[in-house]
Design an enzyme around this catalytic site. Structure first.
Site, PDB file in Angstrom:
ATOM      1  CE  LYS A   1       5.931  -3.137  11.032  1.00 60.12           C
ATOM      2  NZ  LYS A   1       4.576  -2.554  11.114  1.00 60.12           N
TER       3      LYS A   1
ATOM      4  CE  LYS B   1       9.750  -4.043  12.552  1.00 66.62           C
ATOM      5  NZ  LYS B   1       9.451  -3.607  13.939  1.00 66.62           N
TER       6      LYS B   1
ATOM      7  NE  ARG C   1       3.920 -12.962  16.649  1.00 62.84           N
ATOM      8  CZ  ARG C   1       2.847 -13.455  16.045  1.00 62.84           C
ATOM      9  NH1 ARG C   1       2.353 -12.845  14.988  1.00 62.84           N
ATOM     10  NH2 ARG C   1       2.262 -14.540  16.520  1.00 62.84           N
TER      11      ARG C   1
ATOM     12  NE  ARG D   1       2.252   1.838  21.067  1.00 56.37           N
ATOM     13  CZ  ARG D   1       1.290   1.358  20.286  1.00 56.37           C
ATOM     14  NH1 ARG D   1       0.037   1.704  20.512  1.00 56.37           N
ATOM     15  NH2 ARG D   1       1.593   0.557  19.275  1.00 56.37           N
TER      16      ARG D   1
ATOM     17  CD  GLU E   1       6.357  -1.405  14.492  1.00 53.14           C
ATOM     18  OE1 GLU E   1       5.199  -0.940  14.498  1.00 53.14           O
ATOM     19  OE2 GLU E   1       6.601  -2.600  14.261  1.00 53.14           O
TER      20      GLU E   1
ATOM     21  NE  ARG F   1       2.779  -2.958  23.212  1.00 59.39           N
ATOM     22  CZ  ARG F   1       2.888  -2.331  22.040  1.00 59.39           C
ATOM     23  NH1 ARG F   1       1.849  -2.254  21.236  1.00 59.39           N
ATOM     24  NH2 ARG F   1       4.030  -1.792  21.678  1.00 59.39           N
TER      25      ARG F   1
ATOM     26  CG  ASP G   1       5.293   0.134  19.358  1.00 60.66           C
ATOM     27  OD1 ASP G   1       4.562   0.678  20.211  1.00 60.66           O
ATOM     28  OD2 ASP G   1       4.861  -0.534  18.405  1.00 60.66           O
TER      29      ASP G   1
ATOM     30  CG  ASN H   1       2.450   2.097  16.316  1.00 58.82           C
ATOM     31  OD1 ASN H   1       2.016   1.262  15.556  1.00 58.82           O
ATOM     32  ND2 ASN H   1       3.499   1.869  17.107  1.00 58.82           N
TER      33      ASN H   1
END
Length: 318
Positions: free
Chosen positions: A126, A161, A234, A211, A282, A226, A274, A284
């Protein structure tokens, strides 16, 4: 020479056959005749300064009822492997850090580790995104509850978060006048003792949390959007989101261009960006997913491309 590929992952018997990206990688490697070796995090150890693995030969199959066979375990130096895929899911805890120490030792002894162990330690998924502020919405990292409340007052609709969460866990949306803001911040910061992230809410989440997969700094041409369930903020698949693959937009490609050179420089060979709307949220680096969904919907090869890159890097080392 046959390439010896090891993988460190969560229990292979518990994976989701249809969606598991690690299995996609293993199938692609086996198709090339590479030898596969399976380890879980608990199988890593060090003895007399040598990083070791309690590893088993692995055979994988594209069979949803019977997708793997393990051979007889043996103890071998991690450096006996040409490449190791570090695919252990978060949490990013002390055990994960200790694993990177051992993998880094194997790296010094000549093994290629994907992703680079020191970069796995250095780049919180993050926080990493905030190193590219021109790609991000307004954000803050703090453990000061008053400061975090001021951020919410300023932006009126925000997301809070934890920095160490995954799969959409413990993500809270707070709108102007929300009476629960204090208890949310007390919970997430553990009464001001742990840093968390605040981000301005991005309404485009209704169209999906995209993604974007990056291989050696270059984007795969399709993302997986997503899309959240109705009434949900979310989009994570683990939180019930629906995955829909789509071509990258011009803005997606621009974001990938901004981040890609840093990923390549830091040895982060397989990464998931993301993106919500026009904003990076983000990066990842631990065990990015979504290979299977994009491959199935678009007919593209992603795991094969990753193996191409690994093969190229091993050849360069020779």
């Amino acid at each position: 020479m046959t390439i010896r590929l090891g993988i460190v992952m969560d229990p292979i018997q518990d994976i989701n056959f249809k969606k598991d990206s690690s299995l996609a990688m293993l199938l692609a490697a086996q198709k090339r005749g590479w030898q596969l070796f399976y380890m879980e995090q608990s199988d890593l150890f060090q003895e007399d300064g040598v990083a070791m693995g309690h590893m088993a030969p692995l055979e994988v199959r594209a069979n949803p009822e019977d997708w793997f066979t393990l051979g007889k375990y043996s103890q071998e130096p991690l450096s006996s492997l040409n490449v190791i895929l570090m695919r252990k899911d978060p949490p990013f805890d002390n055990e994960f850090i200790y694993s990177t120490y051992m993998l880094e030792q194997a790296e010094r002894d000549g093994t290629l580790v994907v992703n680079k162990p020191s970069s796995l330690r250095d780049f919180n998924e993050k926080y990493f995104a905030t190193l590219f502020p021109h790609c991000c919405t307004h954000s803050m990292v703090s453990r000061d509850m008053n400061r975090l409340k001021e951020f919410a007052l300023k932006h009126e609709d925000v997301i809070y978060k934890p920095l160490d969460g995954m799969g959409g866990t413990a993500i809270f949306r707070v709108k102007k006048g929300d009476p629960n803001v204090s208890v949310i911040l007390e919970t997430l910061t553990r009464y001001g003792t742990e840093q968390i992230m605040a981000q301005k809410f991005i309404p485009e989440i209704v169209k999906g949390d995209k993604r974007i997969l990056m291989i050696d700094g270059e984007p795969v041409p399709f993302s997986l959007a997503r899309i959240p369930q109705k009434g949900e903020t979310r989009g994570n698949l683990a939180a019930g989101g629906t995955g829909v693959s789509q071509p990258l937009s011009d803005r997606d490609r621009w974001i990938a261009e901004q981040v890609g050179p840093t990923l390549k420089e830091k040895g982060l060979i397989f990464v998931g960006l993301d993106v919500i709307g026009d904003y990076l949220t983000e990066i990842n680096v631990t065990s990015p997913t979504c290979i299977r969904e994009i491959e199935d919907q678009q007919g593209v090869v992603i795991a094969d491309r990753l193996m191409d890159v690994i093969e190229e890097k091993l050849a360069q080392r020779k």
